[in-house]
Design an enzyme around this catalytic site. Sequence first.
Site, PDB file in Angstrom:
ATOM      1  N   ARG A  49     -59.873 -71.885   6.927  1.00 24.21           N
ATOM      2  CA  ARG A  49     -59.510 -70.540   7.397  1.00 24.21           C
ATOM      3  C   ARG A  49     -58.370 -70.539   8.401  1.00 24.21           C
ATOM      4  O   ARG A  49     -57.777 -69.525   8.684  1.00 24.21           O
ATOM      5  CB  ARG A  49     -60.737 -69.876   8.027  1.00 24.21           C
ATOM      6  CG  ARG A  49     -61.537 -69.150   6.972  1.00 24.21           C
ATOM      7  CD  ARG A  49     -62.778 -68.551   7.539  1.00 24.21           C
ATOM      8  NE  ARG A  49     -63.756 -69.577   7.857  1.00 24.21           N
ATOM      9  CZ  ARG A  49     -65.050 -69.346   8.033  1.00 24.21           C
ATOM     10  NH1 ARG A  49     -65.514 -68.134   7.956  1.00 24.21           N
ATOM     11  NH2 ARG A  49     -65.872 -70.324   8.293  1.00 24.21           N
ATOM     12  N   PHE A  93     -63.032 -67.595   2.617  1.00 25.91           N
ATOM     13  CA  PHE A  93     -63.924 -67.853   1.474  1.00 25.91           C
ATOM     14  C   PHE A  93     -64.292 -66.575   0.725  1.00 25.91           C
ATOM     15  O   PHE A  93     -64.471 -66.566  -0.480  1.00 25.91           O
ATOM     16  CB  PHE A  93     -65.212 -68.551   1.925  1.00 25.91           C
ATOM     17  CG  PHE A  93     -64.987 -69.886   2.557  1.00 25.91           C
ATOM     18  CD1 PHE A  93     -64.063 -70.772   2.046  1.00 25.91           C
ATOM     19  CD2 PHE A  93     -65.709 -70.256   3.692  1.00 25.91           C
ATOM     20  CE1 PHE A  93     -63.848 -72.011   2.629  1.00 25.91           C
ATOM     21  CE2 PHE A  93     -65.506 -71.494   4.284  1.00 25.91           C
ATOM     22  CZ  PHE A  93     -64.572 -72.370   3.762  1.00 25.91           C
ATOM     23  N   LYS A 148     -75.976 -81.252   0.827  1.00 25.27           N
ATOM     24  CA  LYS A 148     -77.221 -80.759   1.375  1.00 25.27           C
ATOM     25  C   LYS A 148     -76.925 -80.011   2.674  1.00 25.27           C
ATOM     26  O   LYS A 148     -75.865 -80.246   3.240  1.00 25.27           O
ATOM     27  CB  LYS A 148     -78.191 -81.908   1.620  1.00 25.27           C
ATOM     28  CG  LYS A 148     -77.777 -82.822   2.793  1.00 25.27           C
ATOM     29  CD  LYS A 148     -78.826 -83.822   3.101  1.00 25.27           C
ATOM     30  CE  LYS A 148     -79.643 -83.456   4.299  1.00 25.27           C
ATOM     31  NZ  LYS A 148     -79.068 -83.803   5.588  1.00 25.27           N
ATOM     32  N   GLU A 216     -82.847 -93.931  13.388  1.00 28.99           N
ATOM     33  CA  GLU A 216     -81.512 -93.694  13.955  1.00 28.99           C
ATOM     34  C   GLU A 216     -81.607 -93.809  15.468  1.00 28.99           C
ATOM     35  O   GLU A 216     -82.592 -93.352  16.048  1.00 28.99           O
ATOM     36  CB  GLU A 216     -81.020 -92.297  13.601  1.00 28.99           C
ATOM     37  CG  GLU A 216     -80.745 -92.103  12.137  1.00 28.99           C
ATOM     38  CD  GLU A 216     -80.222 -90.713  11.876  1.00 28.99           C
ATOM     39  OE1 GLU A 216     -79.013 -90.517  12.019  1.00 28.99           O
ATOM     40  OE2 GLU A 216     -81.035 -89.821  11.567  1.00 28.99           O
ATOM     41  N   ASP A 235     -84.406 -82.272   7.158  1.00 34.51           N
ATOM     42  CA  ASP A 235     -83.100 -82.913   7.275  1.00 34.51           C
ATOM     43  C   ASP A 235     -83.076 -84.304   6.619  1.00 34.51           C
ATOM     44  O   ASP A 235     -82.061 -84.707   6.075  1.00 34.51           O
ATOM     45  CB  ASP A 235     -82.742 -83.045   8.773  1.00 34.51           C
ATOM     46  CG  ASP A 235     -81.336 -83.554   8.988  1.00 34.51           C
ATOM     47  OD1 ASP A 235     -80.406 -83.025   8.344  1.00 34.51           O
ATOM     48  OD2 ASP A 235     -81.148 -84.493   9.800  1.00 34.51           O
ATOM     49  N   HIS A 240     -83.101 -87.730   1.642  1.00 29.19           N
ATOM     50  CA  HIS A 240     -82.853 -89.183   1.645  1.00 29.19           C
ATOM     51  C   HIS A 240     -84.128 -90.020   1.422  1.00 29.19           C
ATOM     52  O   HIS A 240     -84.159 -90.917   0.599  1.00 29.19           O
ATOM     53  CB  HIS A 240     -82.217 -89.612   2.968  1.00 29.19           C
ATOM     54  CG  HIS A 240     -81.009 -88.802   3.351  1.00 29.19           C
ATOM     55  ND1 HIS A 240     -80.094 -88.363   2.445  1.00 29.19           N
ATOM     56  CD2 HIS A 240     -80.569 -88.362   4.568  1.00 29.19           C
ATOM     57  CE1 HIS A 240     -79.131 -87.690   3.070  1.00 29.19           C
ATOM     58  NE2 HIS A 240     -79.410 -87.669   4.354  1.00 29.19           N
TER      59      HIS A 240
HETATM   60  C1  BG6 Z   1     -77.624 -86.689   7.318  1.00 35.98           C
HETATM   61  C2  BG6 Z   1     -78.498 -85.979   8.317  1.00 35.98           C
HETATM   62  O1  BG6 Z   1     -77.883 -86.226   6.028  1.00 35.98           O
HETATM   63  O2  BG6 Z   1     -77.886 -88.090   7.377  1.00 35.98           O
HETATM   64  C3  BG6 Z   1     -78.266 -86.511   9.719  1.00 35.98           C
HETATM   65  O3  BG6 Z   1     -78.224 -84.590   8.282  1.00 35.98           O
HETATM   66  C4  BG6 Z   1     -78.433 -88.013   9.739  1.00 35.98           C
HETATM   67  O4  BG6 Z   1     -79.164 -85.912  10.641  1.00 35.98           O
HETATM   68  C5  BG6 Z   1     -77.604 -88.675   8.639  1.00 35.98           C
HETATM   69  O5  BG6 Z   1     -78.015 -88.475  11.014  1.00 35.98           O
HETATM   70  C6  BG6 Z   1     -77.919 -90.160   8.540  1.00 35.98           C
HETATM   71  O6  BG6 Z   1     -77.055 -90.778   7.627  1.00 35.98           O
HETATM   72  P1  BG6 Z   1     -76.686 -92.324   7.751  1.00 35.98           P
HETATM   73  O7  BG6 Z   1     -75.832 -92.601   6.558  1.00 35.98           O
HETATM   74  O8  BG6 Z   1     -75.956 -92.491   9.047  1.00 35.98           O
HETATM   75  O9  BG6 Z   1     -77.985 -93.069   7.738  1.00 35.98           O
END
Ligand code: BG6
Length: 492
Positions: A49, A93, A148, A216, A235, A240
């Site tokens: 934008r 958009f 996502k 993490e 999330d 994942h």
């Molecule tokens: C993302 C999440 O999909 O994956 C994040 O939204 C997360 O919260 C991230 O930190 C982790 O990805 P990776 O590849 O660093 O393990």
Amino acid sequence: MVKKTENRCDLIMFGALGDLAQRKLFPALYQLDAAELLTAGTRVLAVARKDLDVEGAREQLRKKILENVKSEEMDQAVLDRFLQRVDYHRLDFGTLDDYHALREWREEGGHGALIAYMATPPSFYGTIARNLREAECIDAATRVVVEKPIGHDFESSCEINDQLAEVFNEDQLFRIDHYLGKETVQNLIALRFANNLFETQWNQNQISHVEITVAESVGIEGRWGYFDQAGQMRDMIQNHLLQLLCLIAMDPPSDLTADSIRDEKVKVLKALRPITADVMETHLVRGQYTAGSSGGKAVPGYLEEEDAVRGSSTETFVALKAEIHNWRWSGVPFYIRTGKRLPEKLSQIIIHFKPAPHYIFDPDQKQMANNKLIIRLQPDEGMSLQILTKDQGLDKGMRLRQGPLELTFSETFGQGRIPDAYERLLWEIMKGNQYLFVRRDEVEHAWRWVDQVISNWEDHAAPPKRYAAGTWGPVASVALITRDGRSWYEDV
Ligand code: BG6
């Protein structure tokens, strides 16, 4: 030797100045160019934008690519070449008129398939799709990439999928789960289906339980507003972690085509047992981090992060025991845990094999007498098979020792860099290969399962349990597994 993509394509990047595009997507495109995987005519149109001319946009992208590509992997000549492929259009958009300029750009020199990458919030997917159609920018060969979260629950994901389906067929849609682009995640398929040694053991006769940990060390990283609406369950687990579970648990596909693999993953999702109110106490732990330390530095708790709203009960940690109700996995729990602000960044899967049926060694060593296969997704990608041997030395008798058969990818296969997940995913999109992307029914079955867990905890569960930043989550997550006479791998 990697085969270059023959497909010259035009890629339109919506949301080109956003965080994802700048931190991940443009650096990944640069790497593809450096690996000579972008054919000469491939063009990229950055769309956002902001009012910028093409030189201004290129300068901004240059800066971000330099920030996000390691200096030893940077070649200025390649960067210049890559930026020459990039054009820029200001676009709102929701304004159809702005899309006519995209059609003109296509007509000016476009060849090959058009890829429309929506690196935007999902609320724009439908609008962008419709405007692309109205402005006659697309055809049957157009590919659309979406990120996502596909919705917030089953219902909202259906809405988004319906909006996309109004304009595109399922075979044009590439739904990204970036974990599927990780080298070791793909290796799960090779490990399981290229090695008969494992596949014959891969069931409830031989495996006692499976652990999946995605930890993490980072906290919320300035995304409090988004994260607080989602929480770790939506999330990370909905996408994942469930994808990892599917790849570990699925039956062998008949071939490597996208639908054969995705059909098998869907069967696993359908067989997941709901976590109902009566097992909530024993099968699920939610946590939220409080102040603590990370990497030797003091860090704030979730409720003290920038933009935090006091009193939020969103979870930053989930541990759960998943059960798959089918012939292969009956009685084999999958212990899953994932959280922010844990002691380290670590993703690993541990397959615990059952002990030998008749034990003849020292009774005090019985506990350790089972094989484990440890699959490290990150960091230090590799695999290790823990096997039992005799301890060396005359005085040791038949004492046992557990040791690894180790395969560290970087040591075994050379020091070459492991491509980032987005490089692989972008490359597969350019080749039009959907096997690393998530099909509509996968997304929807994953949401159905996650929705029932969330709705049960909303009705029955206590607020999330606190854990100090820099620890492995609430104490209750240890109890979740020790209750079954087992322990998390780190705790052994
Ligand atoms: C993302 C999440 O999909 O994956 C994040 O939204 C997360 O919260 C991230 O930190 C982790 O990805 P990776 O590849 O660093 O393990």
